[in-house]
Design a protein around this motif. Structure first.
Motif, mmCIF file in Angstrom:
data_model
loop_
_atom_site.group_PDB
_atom_site.id
_atom_site.type_symbol
_atom_site.label_atom_id
_atom_site.label_comp_id
_atom_site.label_asym_id
_atom_site.label_seq_id
_atom_site.Cartn_x
_atom_site.Cartn_y
_atom_site.Cartn_z
ATOM 1 N N VAL A 9 0.856 -1.198 0.000
ATOM 2 C CA VAL A 9 0.000 0.000 0.000
ATOM 3 C C VAL A 9 0.883 1.234 0.000
ATOM 4 O O VAL A 9 1.706 1.429 0.907
ATOM 5 N N ASP A 11 -0.278 4.568 -0.072
ATOM 6 C CA ASP A 11 -0.825 5.678 0.706
ATOM 7 C C ASP A 11 -0.559 5.444 2.194
ATOM 8 O O ASP A 11 -1.022 4.446 2.768
ATOM 9 N N VAL A 15 -3.949 5.258 4.458
ATOM 10 C CA VAL A 15 -4.648 3.981 4.310
ATOM 11 C C VAL A 15 -3.809 2.854 4.888
ATOM 12 O O VAL A 15 -4.305 1.965 5.596
ATOM 13 N N GLY A 52 -3.958 2.576 8.799
ATOM 14 C CA GLY A 52 -5.173 1.936 9.294
ATOM 15 C C GLY A 52 -5.179 0.450 9.036
ATOM 16 O O GLY A 52 -5.546 -0.351 9.899
ATOM 17 N N LEU A 53 -4.773 0.049 7.824
ATOM 18 C CA LEU A 53 -4.742 -1.371 7.490
ATOM 19 C C LEU A 53 -3.738 -2.134 8.357
ATOM 20 O O LEU A 53 -3.989 -3.271 8.770
#
Length: 348
Positions: free
Chosen positions: A94, A96, A99, A102-103
């Motif tokens: 990922v 970003d 994002v 949070g993931l």
């Protein structure tokens, strides 16, 4: 003013000022040693940090609440390492950072829950990995083991040593197979139903909840019916043996006086253990080699306070000792039963 002071009262049940000060000292020493060892392994010229920030949060759990399920060795080591690996995986997939953050934390919670190593600082480890920049990205999966895994293992080892020296149990162990549990008015399934009914998660194991409730039962009994002391109900004619007596002597005294427990006296006549037929089945030359740790109490202790100790299957009698540790009486299970019957039948 009183209300203001209460706002600063520790929220942890059982917390004392002494324990908190010991926790501060333990965390200080442990983080210093962990940092030094990490620096020696990573090396002074390496770009990797030798001490990661989540270890500070792990230290709070290990040293301040060592009985917490979240502070045990597997959650500390497994939680931090697994969460870091999750963070590394998200970092690689990922782009970003918002994002990804949070993931990473959500994935860390899921993985730790599946591996039964839930550890709050693991969320910080996952987040740190995602936002840590190119240094962590270039380190790859090895970062989860050095420095994160190394820091975690060293912290657990130092926590074990510290709590051994200060009298706490770490890793925390709850007594299992306690006969007192079978005699109490509630069972493990009752605790499970109560937890399901409340619908909240508590930072304490189910076994510890049961142990706490049984202790509450004992203290409530003492408060309501605890006027009689151990000195009031004890047998004053104490049959005893010396540490250098033979097992045959102890066995003869047990049978001749029809008792189940004999205090074992050491130098100066102080109680150093107890012996019964259960101990005497083992071969030995002297009673002192067979003696079990004694259950002792003072004469001013409420008699009913001995109820749990005398019903847990480990001791049949308590030795009542004076200020010098010499025996002055015995409270047996029969003595305790008589005291309980009197307490419950006496008019209030």
């Amino acid at each position: 003013m009183g209300r203001g002071r209460r706002r600063f009262t520790p929220v942890l049940a059982g917390a004392t000022l002494r324990d908190r000060l010991l926790a501060c000292g333990g965390a200080l020493a442990a983080l210093c040693v962990t940092g030094v060892l990490g620096a020696l392994v990573v090396g002074p010229t390496a770009a990797l940090p030798f001490l990661v920030a989540p270890i500070g949060a792990s230290a709070v759990l290990v040293f301040a609440v060592p009985a917490s399920p979240l502070a045990q060795p597997w959650p500390v080591v497994g939680g931090n390492v697994a969460s870091t690996l999750v963070g590394l995986g998200v970092l690689a997939l990922v782009a970003d950072p918002f994002v990804g953050s949070g993931l990473a934390v959500a994935g860390a919670i899921a993985v730790m829950s599946l591996l039964r190593c839930l550890h709050p600082p693991g969320g910080a480890a996952a987040l740190m990995t995602v936002i840590g920049g190119s240094v962590i990205a270039h380190a790859g999966p090895a970062f989860a083991f050095v420095p994160v895994g190394l820091n975690s293992v060293v912290l657990v080892a130092l926590g074990w040593l510290f709590h051994r020296l200060t009298g706490h149990t770490y890793p925390h162990r709850t007594r299992r197979g306690d006969p007192a549990e079978r005699r109490s008015r509630f069972r493990a399934e009752d605790v499970d139903r109560a937890l399901a009914e409340i619908g909240e998660t508590f930072d304490i194991g189910r076994e510890d909840i049961g142990l706490l409730l049984r202790e509450v039962e004992t203290h409530a009994l003492v408060r309501q019916h605890g006027e009689a002391t151990a000195g009031d109900v004890m047998s004053r004619d104490v049959v005893r043996v010396e540490v250098h007596d033979t097992p045959e002597t102890a066995r003869a005294l047990l049978l001749a006086h029809d008792v189940r427990t004999l205090p074992v006296l050491g130098p100066g006549g102080t109680v150093v253990g107890t012996v019964g037929l259960r101990e005497l089945v083992r071969p030995a030359a002297r009673v002192g080699e067979l003696a079990s740790p004694p259950l002792t109490a003072t004469a001013d202790l409420p008699a009913l306070a001995l109820s749990r100790a005398l019903t847990d299957g480990r001791a049949h009698a308590a030795v009542i000792v004076d200020a010098a540790g010499r025996p002055c009486g015995m409270v047996t299970q029969t003595d305790l039963l008589v005291a309980l019957c009197r307490a419950l039948t006496d008019p209030v």
